[in-house]
Each structure stands twice: as structure tokens, then as C-alpha cells.
Design an enzyme around this catalytic site. Structure first.
Site, PDB file in Angstrom:
ATOM      1  N   GLU A  81     -15.214  -5.629 -58.888  1.00  0.00           N
ATOM      2  CA  GLU A  81     -15.904  -6.180 -60.051  1.00  0.00           C
ATOM      3  C   GLU A  81     -17.002  -7.170 -59.692  1.00  0.00           C
ATOM      4  OE1 GLU A  81     -12.683  -7.652 -62.415  1.00  0.00           O
ATOM      5  OE2 GLU A  81     -12.279  -5.697 -63.311  1.00  0.00           O
ATOM      6  N   GLU A 112       3.007  -0.454 -45.940  1.00  0.00           N
ATOM      7  CA  GLU A 112       2.960  -1.918 -45.854  1.00  0.00           C
ATOM      8  C   GLU A 112       3.738  -2.450 -44.663  1.00  0.00           C
ATOM      9  OE1 GLU A 112       6.235  -4.088 -48.479  1.00  0.00           O
ATOM     10  OE2 GLU A 112       4.962  -2.815 -49.725  1.00  0.00           O
TER      11      GLU A 112
END
Length: 270
Positions: A81, A112
Site C-alpha cells: 500500500e 516458517e
């Protein structure tokens, strides 16, 4: 080192399946109300990390977010953004998620847990000591993030983190940790809830304060925003009209010519 992982503690609520929809929503909302207060308690840490990020980006460096699962997705969202909001290049703020872009939509099993992939992902982006790296992990134990930050520390690269457990391995690894202690979740262990909200609030602060300090906001307006749809073009026209004594048609013509609100305003009267 043992520490209390409060994000995994039992919910204060039980028999959730027996609650009405109204009770569920009210109780979730009551828990959510505590999150901004937890962020407020972490403001001194957030300020220190933000100052470090501003220093690096103001001298040509980049900001990297790293995380897995919800935490990784939140970092990717905030990074993605920044270009449309502040007009910076897409490689100024970069979000990396364990498992790669596939993991944005679907969990990539055990990604992960890698202690090498995080650093490989950073190297693939030509990481250097001009940059800053912020690890995001509610638990504070994600190997993908911790191992990458350890390598950053070894290579004189600024490291920060956003976590929701006090004294976690991640917080002790990061040079500039941010610990927002939100307590147990409404659904036990579901750290996409309060912990995720806390991380989003901190990310908003880090990127927005940094971009304002770097000059990408004028007054309270996003003068460097990308004009990527009709809504934003209309907003840009109104911003120009607010700044200059001109009509809507004149503002529209200026914006069409310069394709940027800041440049349109600065060009007026030349």
C-alpha cells in the site's frame, strides 16, 4: 530460555459454541477494545524503531518486513500500500512471507520453520546495511524470521520486530523490538485476532510516520499518491482545488497535464 507465551493462554471466555451471535460479537468487540491501549504502552519502542527506519530510508535504504502466516500477510499488505498511497517505488518497502507469494493466499506447510530461507529471501533482494529489516511474529518464535534477523545482525543491518509476547526469542534478537502485549485471544491461540490487529496498527504507524517524515504528505493530503482509479483522480482534483484558487475544470486540466497532485500544485503560477 522459558518465557510466558501469553498469546497461547486460555481464552477468558468458554463454551463459545453456546453463545448467541450477539454475545459472540459483543465479547469479541470487548477484547478488541483493549488492543489500542496495548499499542499505546509500546509507543516508546515504536518511536525508536520508526526513527531508525526514517534514517535508513532518508539515505536511500529500503524497509523490509518479514513474517509467516498472518504476520507475513500483514507485512505484505502494508508494503503493497505504500506505492499507491505515497508514490514511492515498489522496491522501497518490501514484504517477504515464508513460503513466498503462494503463502499470501494458502498456507505453505512448515515454511516458517526454515532457519535458512529468510536470509536467502533477503539476499535475493540484494539486502545491504543501507536497509532496515522488521520481523513480524505474534509468537516471537518463528524460525524463518529469527534466523534471518540473526544474519542481519551479523551483517550490520538494522533489525526491528513486532511481537505480542514479552521477552520472546524474536524480541531478544531484534536490535529495536516492539512488544505489544495483548494477552489471550477470544478463541484460544487464534493470533490473527487481537495480535493481528495490534500488528496492523503498529505497521500503520511505522509506514505512515516514516512517509510523512520523508515528505510524502503535504498538510494532511497524500499529494504523491498514484492516480490509479477514478476515485483517486477525483480526490486529486479536490486536493488541487483546496490548495489553489481555481475551478474544477482548471484543476482537472492541471492534474491531467502533470499526472501528480504535488507537481500540479507546484506548477501553478509559474
Amino acid at each position: 530460555m522459558q518465557y510466558e507465551r501469553t498469546t497461547e493462554k486460555d481464552s477468558k471466555y468458554n463454551n463459545l459454541e453456546k453463545m448467541s451471535v450477539s454475545e459472540l460479537l459483543t465479547n469479541i468487540n470487548n477484547e478488541d477494545k483493549t488492543v489500542p491501549l496495548a499499542v499505546e504502552r509500546a509507543l516508546p519502542q515504536i518511536e525508536i524503531l520508526t526513527q531508525q527506519i526514517i534514517t535508513k530510508l532518508s539515505t536511500g535504504g529500503r524497509l523490509f518486513y518479514m513474517g509467516a502466516g498472518t504476520s507475513g500477510r500483514l507485512g505484505v499488505v502494508d508494503a503493497s500500500e505504500c506505492p499507491p498511497t505515497f508514490g514511492v517505488s515498489y522496491d522501497k518497502v518490501i514484504g517477504l512471507i515464508a513460503g513466498g507469494d503462494t503463502a499470501i493466499r494458502k498456507a505453505v506447510e512448515f515454511s516458517e520453520d526454515s532457519t535458512t530461507q529468510g536470509w536467502e529471501d533477503l539476499k535475493a533482494n540484494n539486502i545491504s546495511n543501507k536497509d532496515a529489516v522488521v520481523g513480524i511474529a505474534a509468537s516471537g518464535t518463528t524460525p524463518y524470521v529469527i534466523a534471518a534477523l540473526e544474519k542481519c545482525n551479523e551483517n550490520n543491518i538494522i533489525t526491528g520486530c513486532i511481537t505480542c509476547n514479552a521477552g520472546s526469542p524474536l524480541a531478544t534478537t531484534a536490535q529495536f523490538p516492539v512488544e505489544v502485549i495483548v494477552g489471550s485471544e477470544f478463541v484460544t491461540g487464534s493470533s490473527r485476532m487481537k495480535a493481528g490487529t495490534a500488528q496492523k496498527l503498529v505497521l500503520n504507524m511505522l509506514s505512515t510516520a516514516t512517509m510523512i517524515q520523508l515528505g510524502h504528505v503535504k498538510g494532511n493530503k497524500m499529494v504523491d499518491m498514484q492516480l490509479s482509479n477514478d476515485k483517486l483522480v477525483d480526490r486529486g482534483i479536490r486536493m488541487i482545488m483546496d490548495a489553489l484558487p481555481i475551478s474544477k475544470d482548471e484543476a482537472s486540466a492541471l492534474l491531467k497535464e502533470h499526472k501528480n497532485v504535488r507537481k500540479a500544485i507546484e506548477s501553478y503560477g509559474r
